[in-house]
Design a protein around this motif. Sequence first.
Motif, PDB file in Angstrom:
ATOM      1  N   GLU A 249       0.811  -1.219   0.000  1.00  8.82           N
ATOM      2  CA  GLU A 249       0.000   0.000   0.000  1.00  8.82           C
ATOM      3  C   GLU A 249       0.840   1.263   0.000  1.00  8.82           C
ATOM      4  N   ILE A 253       0.713   4.170  -2.870  1.00  6.18           N
ATOM      5  CA  ILE A 253       0.413   5.569  -2.556  1.00  6.18           C
ATOM      6  C   ILE A 253       1.492   6.493  -3.110  1.00  6.18           C
ATOM      7  N   LEU A 256       1.229   6.628  -6.979  1.00  9.46           N
ATOM      8  CA  LEU A 256       0.076   7.401  -7.459  1.00  9.46           C
ATOM      9  C   LEU A 256       0.363   8.899  -7.399  1.00  9.46           C
ATOM     10  N   LEU A 277      -7.206   6.527 -10.968  1.00 12.89           N
ATOM     11  CA  LEU A 277      -7.436   6.966  -9.591  1.00 12.89           C
ATOM     12  C   LEU A 277      -8.838   6.648  -9.092  1.00 12.89           C
ATOM     13  N   TYR A 280      -9.691   3.747  -6.664  1.00 11.97           N
ATOM     14  CA  TYR A 280      -9.122   3.858  -5.327  1.00 11.97           C
ATOM     15  C   TYR A 280      -9.966   4.746  -4.408  1.00 11.97           C
ATOM     16  N   ASN A 285     -11.324   0.329  -0.281  1.00 11.36           N
ATOM     17  CA  ASN A 285      -9.934   0.687  -0.011  1.00 11.36           C
ATOM     18  C   ASN A 285      -9.805   1.330   1.368  1.00 11.36           C
ATOM     19  N   MET A 289      -5.553   5.209   1.392  1.00 16.29           N
ATOM     20  CA  MET A 289      -5.560   5.072  -0.061  1.00 16.29           C
ATOM     21  C   MET A 289      -6.587   6.015  -0.692  1.00 16.29           C
ATOM     22  N   ARG A 290      -7.748   6.107  -0.102  1.00 17.73           N
ATOM     23  CA  ARG A 290      -8.800   6.971  -0.638  1.00 17.73           C
ATOM     24  C   ARG A 290      -8.385   8.443  -0.533  1.00 17.73           C
ATOM     25  N   ALA A 293      -5.860   9.152  -3.324  1.00 22.79           N
ATOM     26  CA  ALA A 293      -6.512   9.272  -4.631  1.00 22.79           C
ATOM     27  C   ALA A 293      -7.221  10.617  -4.762  1.00 22.79           C
TER      28      ALA A 293
END
Length: 1132
Positions: A249, A253, A256, A277, A280, A285, A289-290, A293
């Motif tokens: 994870e 991250i 991204l 994106l 996510y 998630n 993570m959210r 994104a």
Amino acid sequence: MDKISAACAMEWSIQLDKALRSSNPALAVETILQTGPRLEQWGQEPEATKALCSIFGLVPGEDRLFANAILLRLADAFRFGDKKIRLSVVRIFLTSIRCNRSKKLRKQKRRTFLNSRVYNHEELLRRVKVVFDTGDVESRAMALVLFGCWADFAKDSAEIRYLVLSSMVSSNILEVKASLFAASRFCELTDDFASVVLEMMVNMMASPETLPAVRLGGASVFTRMVCSYSVSKRAYKTGIKLVLDSSEENFIIAMLVSLSKLVSKSTSLISEQVDVLLPYLSQENSWQMRETALKCLHLLFVKEGCCSPVNMHVIKAVFSILHELELPSVMHCGALQILHKIFLLTLPNLPSFEKLEFDHLLAILENAAQSPIMSKCLAALRILTDISSKLWARKNSESFAVYSSPLPLRVISLVMAQLRSLVKQLPDPCQTSSRIFHEIKSLLKLILQLVGEHPDLGATVLGEIGSFIKYFGTPNENVLASKHIASSEVLDFEGDMYQAFRSKLLSHIHRFVATCLQILNEAGAITTNVFDKVQLLVKHLHHGRIFDCYTWTIYSLLLHSRLFGILIEHPFKQELATLEHACKMLSERDNWHSYKAGIYATNQGAWITATFIFAELMSRVQSESCYCWFKSLVQFSHSEAKLWLSPLAKQGSFLEGSVGTNELLAFLKDNFGELGQDAAGNDDVPNYRDVLVGAYKNVCSSIETLERVIISRKAFCFQRWFFSLRAKLLGAVGEILEVLDTSKQETFSIIIEVQNSALTNIKCLEKFTQFSCRLNRLAKEFNLINSSFIGMDCESLKIIARLALSCSLLAFSAGFPHFFPNLPAYKYLRTCVREHSQQSNLSSMLLQDLLGRLLHIDHEVSMDLCKLLDNGGCPTKCSHLQSGNYILKSGHEVKDILDIIRYAVSTVMHLQIETNRIQNEAIISHVTKNGVELLLEISRKWLQIPFQMPKQFFNTSTDSRNQSQITVSSGLHLSLNLCLQLRNASPELSLGLTKLYCVLYSRVSFQKQSHGERNNEEMESQCQPWESEEIVEMNEKLFQYVTECAKKTTSYGKRFRDDDMNDDQMVYEFVCFEPNAKGQGFSSCVLDVSHFPVGCYRVEWYSCCIDNEGSYWSVLPLNSRPVFTVQESLFV
């Protein structure tokens, strides 16, 4: 003249050398850290030219030598110093890189500093490489960081490239991270290196032996692969594959974020990144993570302003965040900001917009707008405001039928509710910090946006503000009513501890109301209802028990606004109320707020109030300079008060019917006997001419009073110039009325008819021609003062532009004889024009000038003016280079002038038709008679236009310069090295300039006494640029030259030698400067003075600048004119 960095380089180099040789390590570190900003400043300045070197006494190439010495000393310090010294060297170059990224427009200039001013790049790299080869792990890491900072030239060294690439696979994490930084810097500049690094990164990320910290550091390298589109695309595709193949994870991250930064610089990949994106954001998630994104989407849409097409899936995915109330408010705010940007860019054209559940959307936004978290509330309110502004036009859509009241009204209600909430929840005066007032300003700004889009809501908004003031004025009762608590628990809003909060809040609201009225004025929406709301607002404030006298005074002055015009039925009653508040404020010895109120009174045109306040303050000051300042204000305000009263004093019935007249007159007689007599004496009222003559003398006295303030030769330059222009205008109109003889206008008309003397009429028309030329020049001088003070506030620009327009109107009216080509004396009058202007066609010049000011205001009058032009066309003077002058908009303040212009133009056109039917013998008598009547009526109407003082008048600054002697041998050209430097300019303004221009000129008639014989009074008289007779003409020449240079389509000369009508030879030359960050420009020029006799001559000069928006601004000379001496030649 401030020293440039090149002139300081030797001193900086010596200081650095001494510090490094010192036995005190702390001194060495401190000096190294000081060197960083110096190099940063140096990098912003252009290289030293020959002229610049001559000015500062530098040897050409000296700056490069010391730049090289400083950098080599820093390299030696890194090589031989301890850990702290090495860290300080690394720190200054890392700071430079951060500045490069934050100021992208100047990146290239900073990069070229090391390349163009340093000879020994290899020597720098060699000395740092020694540390890499022999040092410990930390030293090797710092050396790699330095290689990265010097990537501009380090990338060209194969040896350094190898070191960076080999360090990427080192077993030490610190060394690997440093090498990744250096590699990322190299990747920004070279395609081949980026390709090699990309392959290595794939292998490193795929290897199970790679440590997590290294994988996270490697993710940041992808952000820098922007040297070319092909490399960026390959890096992006590779990065996406690494993301999809990974289950870690933290790595996902990091990738991204890096990939989002990468695609933000390559718009063709943005849509693909958005699709990556969106998954996510789903609830499956983790929260981290959210959030990542959402931040990436925020980066693409909000920070970088992505304009890529957006489908409904993106909107719904972002909206899903708002449904989850348990998520942090930071995520809600981010989602709202993204939606705001999407709505602004795509919603009006979104095909499936009608299918969206718009009522549900608005309900969510309304809930967010009522959130106690202000950031979330403001984000939602901004969306609702823009929807109201941009989409409310589609009123027939069922999607908008959500509320019983229209959406804009609903938004106003929500904003006012939040405003009340902010005031209500203020338990501690410590919360009156900038944060709360920033939120209040943000809320009020949203209302102003709505009023700008919907001017019909102006009265509603002012009514809401009035209710808020009423609520705020009786806080204890409101708290008791809303919270149902005991009186003992009520907060002491009336205590001194809340006084600062009250004053500041009401000051913000006052500015809001004034701005709101200005918006309504420009939209033509000032109505009786609006005026009634402002009156009620002021009434609520006066009834409030907790407001101070200053607040009462400035709010009362709102009703003096010339925006309301004839809506004010009883101006004397309002004047009396304002004076009562001012008296109370002065009795409390609140001198500073009294002064501010006096300033605002002059801005509003409340001259009686201003006179009273300034006169009282004048009696309280102790310093001579302050006394002179206030005395000049009293003299000027007194004259303007008389001008305001004189038209009203002739209207006896109006005075008798005005509420409060007797009280005001009694007050004026007690405090200003002369002024009170002027207003009260209806039987023996002085005529307009006498009033103008008195006002002219008062303004001249104001100038003399200001000149007594011995602070600097350039003290109060705007104030004296503005007074001078006002005096010229009053003097010109007074002379016109003297010719017309206003006290005997009927007899004057009869005499003209009876005598019918052609000679008498021609002499009369010749005088009017002279007045017209003077007034036309005066209009251009108002243009010049408007463009000579960069950063002047909008209201001041507007006031001066109106004065210029009124001068142009008067010039047009006084020049009426030149609109009749069939006039027998027409050719003679054109000959007279040459004595007062460079152009012989006065009618064309007057029409062009007036038409240029009206093109954006009144199309109908503009078309009539075009018909009066000889060619029947539009203005010929047009340029893509815009002047810094304010372009007027239609509003109530301009309406009075426009009405007079319409009357003047229609009268001239009608008179032209009449003269075509009259025989030649009677034309001159007919034109003279009707022209005199026109000019008399226009002058009367002009006197009734209210006058306001620009805010810029109270912005004082001073400066002075010294003069050095310049000599040249007879028969030779004068070579000058020039430095043009802006004074009193902010750093932001200096950085916003692209070019500086200057015109220098001299005449044989400029010959002066020798330097030793010239006294101080002569030098003082030379330092007033507005007193020069050539200021308008030379600035027009400069503007023409700059315009031609900007077009780049002509070989317009830069050096000239002219002879005028008096055989007075003039030489002038135009010079261009490249400004540095300090606002300095350096250049050289040659004046052809070979024909000048032996003697001393002054050089006049005017300058201008071009900002990054392409606007042209005049720059007022702040130093005395240079003087050169032509000596006998030593050679035969």
